[in-house]
Design a protein around this motif. Structure first.
Motif, PDB file in Angstrom:
ATOM      1  N   LEU A   3       1.326  -4.894  -7.992  1.00 32.29           N
ATOM      2  CA  LEU A   3       2.608  -4.194  -7.708  1.00 32.29           C
ATOM      3  C   LEU A   3       1.963  -3.335  -8.371  1.00 32.29           C
ATOM      4  O   LEU A   3       1.117  -3.320  -9.586  1.00 32.29           O
ATOM      5  N   ASP A   4       2.281  -2.045  -7.959  1.00 26.70           N
ATOM      6  CA  ASP A   4       2.013  -0.988  -8.845  1.00 26.70           C
ATOM      7  C   ASP A   4       3.207   0.110  -9.591  1.00 26.70           C
ATOM      8  O   ASP A   4       4.174   0.406  -8.451  1.00 26.70           O
ATOM      9  N   PRO A   5       3.365  -0.259 -10.856  1.00 24.31           N
ATOM     10  CA  PRO A   5       4.916   0.852 -11.173  1.00 24.31           C
ATOM     11  C   PRO A   5       5.013   2.536 -10.941  1.00 24.31           C
ATOM     12  O   PRO A   5       5.970   2.421 -10.961  1.00 24.31           O
ATOM     13  N   GLU A   6       3.821   2.922 -10.392  1.00 20.40           N
ATOM     14  CA  GLU A   6       4.326   3.832  -9.980  1.00 20.40           C
ATOM     15  C   GLU A   6       5.181   4.300  -8.705  1.00 20.40           C
ATOM     16  O   GLU A   6       4.684   5.177  -7.961  1.00 20.40           O
ATOM     17  N   CYS A   7       4.586   3.493  -7.198  1.00 18.90           N
ATOM     18  CA  CYS A   7       4.484   3.292  -6.506  1.00 18.90           C
ATOM     19  C   CYS A   7       6.470   2.827  -6.440  1.00 18.90           C
ATOM     20  O   CYS A   7       6.730   2.057  -6.768  1.00 18.90           O
ATOM     21  N   ILE A   8       7.044   4.154  -5.149  1.00 16.78           N
ATOM     22  CA  ILE A   8       7.674   3.848  -4.588  1.00 16.78           C
ATOM     23  C   ILE A   8       8.424   2.855  -4.371  1.00 16.78           C
ATOM     24  O   ILE A   8       9.442   2.130  -4.178  1.00 16.78           O
ATOM     25  N   PHE A   9       7.607   2.703  -3.526  1.00 14.38           N
ATOM     26  CA  PHE A   9       8.182   1.339  -1.830  1.00 14.38           C
ATOM     27  C   PHE A   9       7.527   0.173  -3.388  1.00 14.38           C
ATOM     28  O   PHE A   9       8.472  -0.694  -2.794  1.00 14.38           O
ATOM     29  N   ILE A  17      14.532   1.328  -7.417  1.00 16.27           N
ATOM     30  CA  ILE A  17      15.165   2.217  -6.731  1.00 16.27           C
ATOM     31  C   ILE A  17      15.927   1.434  -4.930  1.00 16.27           C
ATOM     32  O   ILE A  17      15.659   0.145  -4.919  1.00 16.27           O
ATOM     33  N   PRO A  18      16.857   2.035  -4.765  1.00 21.80           N
ATOM     34  CA  PRO A  18      18.234   1.220  -4.311  1.00 21.80           C
ATOM     35  C   PRO A  18      16.866   1.092  -2.379  1.00 21.80           C
ATOM     36  O   PRO A  18      17.058   2.449  -2.419  1.00 21.80           O
TER      37      PRO A  18
END
Ligand code: AMP
Length: 115
Positions: A3-9, A17-18
């Motif tokens: 996972l990428d901590p900067e990626c919204i998905f 995030i919801p």
């Protein structure tokens, strides 16, 4: 990369995030698009970070297949008689979020060719 901590998905996958989650399993998460273009507009994403469908195909054909299977299962559950599955790949194709995602679009008549 997982996972990428900067990626919204990736943040949606992690619950940071919801999102209106429709379905999830070990390979995919599906949630309603924030800006729906049809009565059904769901994004199906892999649970690992890759920037587009080509990249995820190279990493895991199994996950690409899981994304399509999830799309078909959701469409069937909703009684859609037809649906469109779309991968935008690259900014010139309209990709704005660089975490692979399949758009599942349906619930109305869909024109062809797309814009
Ligand atoms: P694309 O333009 O193919 O990269 O598609 C990105 C999609 O993500 C668009 O349809 C956006 O409406 C959708 N989107 C962006 N941020 C969110 C979010 N936080 N929750 C749900 N959908 C989102």
């Amino acid at each position: 990369m997982t996972l990428d901590p900067e990626c919204i998905f990736c943040k949606i996958i992690e619950g940071q995030i919801p999102a209106e989650i429709i379905y999830r399993n070990e390979n995919v998460v599906a949630f309603n698009d924030l800006n729906p273009q049809a009565p059904t507009h769901i994004l199906i994403i892999p649970t690992l970070h890759a920037e587009n469908a080509a990249a995820i195909s190279a990493i895991s054909p199994t996950i690409i297949a899981a994304m399509h299977r999830a799309a078909d299962a959701i469409a069937a559950e909703r009684g859609l008689t037809g649906y469109r599955s779309v991968f935008n790949t690259g900014a010139d194709a309209g990709q704005s979020v660089f975490h692979a995602h399949l758009h599942l679009i349906g619930g109305r008549g869909l024109a062809w060719p797309p814009g």
